[in-house]
Motif scaffolding. Structure first.
Motif, PDB file in Angstrom:
ATOM      1  N   GLN A  75       0.852  -1.191   0.000  1.00 46.07           N
ATOM      2  CA  GLN A  75       0.000   0.000   0.000  1.00 46.07           C
ATOM      3  C   GLN A  75       0.886   1.238   0.000  1.00 46.07           C
ATOM      4  OE1 GLN A  75      -2.953  -0.326   3.005  1.00 46.07           O
ATOM      5  NE2 GLN A  75      -4.327   1.121   2.017  1.00 46.07           N
ATOM      6  N   VAL A  76       0.358   2.316  -0.592  1.00 47.45           N
ATOM      7  CA  VAL A  76       1.075   3.584  -0.671  1.00 47.45           C
ATOM      8  C   VAL A  76       0.295   4.641   0.096  1.00 47.45           C
ATOM      9  CG1 VAL A  76       1.912   5.399  -2.198  1.00 47.45           C
ATOM     10  CG2 VAL A  76       2.087   3.008  -2.916  1.00 47.45           C
ATOM     11  N   HIS A  77       0.995   5.410   0.925  1.00 49.71           N
ATOM     12  CA  HIS A  77       0.371   6.487   1.691  1.00 49.71           C
ATOM     13  C   HIS A  77       0.870   7.813   1.151  1.00 49.71           C
ATOM     14  CE1 HIS A  77      -1.611   8.476   4.959  1.00 49.71           C
ATOM     15  NE2 HIS A  77      -0.490   8.956   5.447  1.00 49.71           N
ATOM     16  N   LEU A  78      -0.072   8.733   0.881  1.00 48.36           N
ATOM     17  CA  LEU A  78       0.276  10.018   0.279  1.00 48.36           C
ATOM     18  C   LEU A  78      -0.190  11.161   1.173  1.00 48.36           C
ATOM     19  CD1 LEU A  78      -0.949   9.226  -3.355  1.00 48.36           C
ATOM     20  CD2 LEU A  78       1.391   9.083  -2.497  1.00 48.36           C
ATOM     21  N   VAL A  79       0.660  12.155   1.345  1.00 50.78           N
ATOM     22  CA  VAL A  79       0.312  13.336   2.128  1.00 50.78           C
ATOM     23  C   VAL A  79       0.640  14.575   1.319  1.00 50.78           C
ATOM     24  CG1 VAL A  79       0.725  14.642   4.230  1.00 50.78           C
ATOM     25  CG2 VAL A  79       0.744  12.138   4.305  1.00 50.78           C
ATOM     26  N   GLU A  80      -0.397  15.371   1.031  1.00 46.25           N
ATOM     27  CA  GLU A  80      -0.212  16.607   0.267  1.00 46.25           C
ATOM     28  C   GLU A  80      -0.035  17.794   1.207  1.00 46.25           C
ATOM     29  OE1 GLU A  80      -3.704  14.682  -2.298  1.00 46.25           O
ATOM     30  OE2 GLU A  80      -3.426  15.082  -0.174  1.00 46.25           O
ATOM     31  N   SER A  81       0.619  18.824   0.693  1.00 46.74           N
ATOM     32  CA  SER A  81       0.749  20.080   1.426  1.00 46.74           C
ATOM     33  C   SER A  81       0.998  21.197   0.429  1.00 46.74           C
ATOM     34  CB  SER A  81       1.889  20.014   2.443  1.00 46.74           C
ATOM     35  OG  SER A  81       3.116  19.760   1.787  1.00 46.74           O
ATOM     36  N   GLU A  86     -10.072  30.187 -12.143  1.00 49.45           N
ATOM     37  CA  GLU A  86     -10.595  28.870 -12.538  1.00 49.45           C
ATOM     38  C   GLU A  86      -9.698  27.715 -12.122  1.00 49.45           C
ATOM     39  OE1 GLU A  86     -10.162  31.582 -14.505  1.00 49.45           O
ATOM     40  OE2 GLU A  86      -9.481  30.997 -16.523  1.00 49.45           O
ATOM     41  N   ASP A  87      -8.534  28.010 -11.570  1.00 49.48           N
ATOM     42  CA  ASP A  87      -7.683  26.963 -10.992  1.00 49.48           C
ATOM     43  C   ASP A  87      -8.113  26.602  -9.571  1.00 49.48           C
ATOM     44  OD1 ASP A  87      -4.918  28.591 -12.559  1.00 49.48           O
ATOM     45  OD2 ASP A  87      -5.907  26.750 -13.234  1.00 49.48           O
ATOM     46  N   THR A  88      -9.062  27.343  -9.030  1.00 47.42           N
ATOM     47  CA  THR A  88      -9.554  27.065  -7.678  1.00 47.42           C
ATOM     48  C   THR A  88     -10.183  25.683  -7.614  1.00 47.42           C
ATOM     49  OG1 THR A  88      -9.936  29.401  -7.181  1.00 47.42           O
ATOM     50  CG2 THR A  88     -11.195  27.781  -5.911  1.00 47.42           C
ATOM     51  N   ALA A  89      -9.693  24.870  -6.689  1.00 52.50           N
ATOM     52  CA  ALA A  89     -10.166  23.486  -6.566  1.00 52.50           C
ATOM     53  C   ALA A  89      -9.462  22.831  -5.392  1.00 52.50           C
ATOM     54  CB  ALA A  89      -9.871  22.703  -7.844  1.00 52.50           C
ATOM     55  N   VAL A  90      -9.929  21.636  -5.050  1.00 51.39           N
ATOM     56  CA  VAL A  90      -9.168  20.772  -4.161  1.00 51.39           C
ATOM     57  C   VAL A  90      -8.250  19.935  -5.042  1.00 51.39           C
ATOM     58  CG1 VAL A  90      -9.241  18.949  -2.438  1.00 51.39           C
ATOM     59  CG2 VAL A  90     -11.023  20.705  -2.471  1.00 51.39           C
ATOM     60  N   GLY A 104      -2.312  -0.720  -7.459  1.00 57.12           N
ATOM     61  CA  GLY A 104      -3.457   0.048  -7.918  1.00 57.12           C
ATOM     62  C   GLY A 104      -3.322   1.521  -7.591  1.00 57.12           C
ATOM     63  N   ASP A 105      -4.467   2.186  -7.417  1.00 54.05           N
ATOM     64  CA  ASP A 105      -4.506   3.623  -7.159  1.00 54.05           C
ATOM     65  C   ASP A 105      -4.480   3.926  -5.667  1.00 54.05           C
ATOM     66  OD1 ASP A 105      -6.520   3.963  -9.978  1.00 54.05           O
ATOM     67  OD2 ASP A 105      -4.728   5.197  -9.634  1.00 54.05           O
ATOM     68  N   SER A 106      -3.703   4.946  -5.303  1.00 47.16           N
ATOM     69  CA  SER A 106      -3.711   5.485  -3.951  1.00 47.16           C
ATOM     70  C   SER A 106      -3.936   6.986  -4.054  1.00 47.16           C
ATOM     71  CB  SER A 106      -2.387   5.205  -3.235  1.00 47.16           C
ATOM     72  OG  SER A 106      -2.130   3.823  -3.153  1.00 47.16           O
ATOM     73  N   TRP A 107      -4.672   7.542  -3.080  1.00 47.43           N
ATOM     74  CA  TRP A 107      -5.021   8.964  -3.112  1.00 47.43           C
ATOM     75  C   TRP A 107      -4.618   9.642  -1.812  1.00 47.43           C
ATOM     76  CZ3 TRP A 107      -6.932  11.276  -7.458  1.00 47.43           C
ATOM     77  CH2 TRP A 107      -7.456  10.431  -8.454  1.00 47.43           C
ATOM     78  N   GLY A 108      -4.231  10.898  -1.942  1.00 50.66           N
ATOM     79  CA  GLY A 108      -4.015  11.718  -0.761  1.00 50.66           C
ATOM     80  C   GLY A 108      -5.329  12.310  -0.293  1.00 50.66           C
ATOM     81  N   GLN A 109      -5.261  13.093   0.789  1.00 53.92           N
ATOM     82  CA  GLN A 109      -6.466  13.640   1.396  1.00 53.92           C
ATOM     83  C   GLN A 109      -6.943  14.906   0.694  1.00 53.92           C
ATOM     84  OE1 GLN A 109      -3.442  14.156   2.487  1.00 53.92           O
ATOM     85  NE2 GLN A 109      -3.302  16.310   3.120  1.00 53.92           N
ATOM     86  N   GLY A 110      -6.097  15.499  -0.138  1.00 56.33           N
ATOM     87  CA  GLY A 110      -6.470  16.704  -0.860  1.00 56.33           C
ATOM     88  C   GLY A 110      -6.008  17.963  -0.150  1.00 56.33           C
ATOM     89  N   THR A 111      -5.722  18.985  -0.939  1.00 60.25           N
ATOM     90  CA  THR A 111      -5.337  20.288  -0.394  1.00 60.25           C
ATOM     91  C   THR A 111      -6.057  21.373  -1.198  1.00 60.25           C
ATOM     92  OG1 THR A 111      -3.461  21.706   0.230  1.00 60.25           O
ATOM     93  CG2 THR A 111      -3.237  20.481  -1.823  1.00 60.25           C
TER      94      THR A 111
END
Length: 116
Positions: free
Chosen positions: A1-7, A88-92, A103-110
Protein backbone atom coordinates in the motif's frame (compact mmCIF):
# COMPACT_ATOMS: atom_id res chain seq x y z
CA UNK A 1 0.00 0.00 0.00
CA UNK A 2 1.08 3.58 -0.67
CA UNK A 3 0.37 6.49 1.69
CA UNK A 4 0.28 10.02 0.28
CA UNK A 5 0.31 13.34 2.13
CA UNK A 6 -0.21 16.61 0.27
CA UNK A 7 0.75 20.08 1.43
CA UNK A 8 1.21 23.57 0.06
CA UNK A 9 -2.32 24.70 -0.76
CA UNK A 10 -3.71 28.07 0.22
CA UNK A 11 -5.13 31.38 -0.92
CA UNK A 12 -3.33 33.27 -3.67
CA UNK A 13 -4.17 36.25 -5.86
CA UNK A 14 -4.65 35.85 -9.62
CA UNK A 15 -1.28 35.75 -11.32
CA UNK A 16 0.40 34.36 -8.24
CA UNK A 17 2.21 31.08 -7.64
CA UNK A 18 1.97 28.10 -5.32
CA UNK A 19 3.91 24.87 -5.01
CA UNK A 20 2.14 21.71 -3.91
CA UNK A 21 4.02 18.78 -2.45
CA UNK A 22 3.04 15.12 -2.20
CA UNK A 23 5.11 12.88 0.03
CA UNK A 24 4.81 9.15 -0.57
CA UNK A 25 5.53 6.34 1.86
CA UNK A 26 4.94 2.61 2.00
CA UNK A 27 5.37 0.48 -1.12
CA UNK A 28 6.96 3.30 -3.10
CA UNK A 29 9.00 0.95 -5.28
CA UNK A 30 5.71 -0.30 -6.72
CA UNK A 31 4.70 3.14 -8.05
CA UNK A 32 4.65 3.45 -11.85
CA UNK A 33 3.33 6.98 -12.10
CA UNK A 34 2.21 9.86 -9.91
CA UNK A 35 -0.36 12.46 -10.79
CA UNK A 36 -2.10 15.56 -9.61
CA UNK A 37 -5.87 15.81 -10.02
CA UNK A 38 -8.23 18.58 -9.03
CA UNK A 39 -11.91 18.90 -8.31
CA UNK A 40 -13.77 22.18 -8.32
CA UNK A 41 -17.19 22.55 -6.66
CA UNK A 42 -19.89 20.96 -8.79
CA UNK A 43 -17.40 19.53 -11.26
CA UNK A 44 -15.83 16.15 -11.84
CA UNK A 45 -12.30 15.37 -10.77
CA UNK A 46 -9.88 16.03 -13.61
CA UNK A 47 -6.27 15.16 -14.35
CA UNK A 48 -3.92 18.12 -14.07
CA UNK A 49 -0.51 16.53 -14.67
CA UNK A 50 1.32 13.25 -14.30
CA UNK A 51 4.85 11.94 -14.27
CA UNK A 52 5.96 8.37 -14.89
CA UNK A 53 8.73 6.50 -13.12
CA UNK A 54 10.80 7.16 -16.23
CA UNK A 55 10.26 10.92 -15.93
CA UNK A 56 7.79 11.42 -18.78
CA UNK A 57 5.33 14.21 -18.03
CA UNK A 58 1.87 15.02 -19.30
CA UNK A 59 -0.32 18.07 -18.72
CA UNK A 60 -3.92 19.09 -19.17
CA UNK A 61 -4.24 21.71 -21.90
CA UNK A 62 -5.68 24.18 -19.41
CA UNK A 63 -2.46 24.24 -17.35
CA UNK A 64 0.21 23.58 -19.98
CA UNK A 65 2.88 26.24 -19.84
CA UNK A 66 1.81 27.40 -16.38
CA UNK A 67 2.18 24.28 -14.20
CA UNK A 68 5.21 22.02 -13.83
CA UNK A 69 5.23 18.56 -12.26
CA UNK A 70 8.50 17.24 -10.91
CA UNK A 71 9.80 14.70 -8.43
CA UNK A 72 12.58 14.25 -5.90
CA UNK A 73 13.39 10.57 -5.71
CA UNK A 74 15.54 10.96 -2.62
CA UNK A 75 12.61 12.50 -0.73
CA UNK A 76 9.90 10.33 -2.38
CA UNK A 77 8.08 13.55 -3.12
CA UNK A 78 6.29 14.90 -6.16
CA UNK A 79 5.73 18.61 -6.66
CA UNK A 80 3.34 20.73 -8.66
CA UNK A 81 4.64 24.22 -9.32
CA UNK A 82 1.72 26.42 -10.29
CA UNK A 83 2.41 29.81 -11.86
CA UNK A 84 0.15 32.46 -13.38
CA UNK A 85 -2.75 31.14 -11.36
CA UNK A 86 -6.28 31.95 -12.46
CA UNK A 87 -9.56 31.93 -10.53
CA UNK A 88 -10.59 28.87 -12.54
CA UNK A 89 -7.68 26.96 -10.99
CA UNK A 90 -9.55 27.07 -7.68
CA UNK A 91 -10.17 23.49 -6.57
CA UNK A 92 -9.17 20.77 -4.16
CA UNK A 93 -5.97 19.24 -5.51
CA UNK A 94 -5.35 15.53 -4.97
CA UNK A 95 -2.19 13.52 -5.34
CA UNK A 96 -2.47 10.07 -6.91
CA UNK A 97 -0.03 7.22 -7.15
CA UNK A 98 -0.56 4.30 -9.50
CA UNK A 99 1.15 0.95 -9.52
CA UNK A 100 0.28 -2.17 -11.49
CA UNK A 101 0.50 -4.21 -8.29
CA UNK A 102 -0.95 -1.78 -5.71
CA UNK A 103 -3.46 0.05 -7.92
CA UNK A 104 -4.51 3.62 -7.16
CA UNK A 105 -3.71 5.48 -3.95
CA UNK A 106 -5.02 8.96 -3.11
CA UNK A 107 -4.01 11.72 -0.76
CA UNK A 108 -6.47 13.64 1.40
CA UNK A 109 -6.47 16.70 -0.86
CA UNK A 110 -5.34 20.29 -0.39
CA UNK A 111 -7.42 23.38 -1.13
CA UNK A 112 -6.16 25.94 -3.63
CA UNK A 113 -8.12 29.18 -3.86
CA UNK A 114 -7.27 31.85 -6.42
CA UNK A 115 -9.04 35.08 -5.60
CA UNK A 116 -8.41 38.77 -5.19
Amino acid sequence: QVHLVESGGGLVQPGGSLRLSCAASGMIDSINAMSWYRQAPGKERELVADITSGGTTNYALSVKGRFTISRDGAKNTVYLQMNSLKPEDTAVYYCNAFGAVVGDSWGQGTQVTVSS
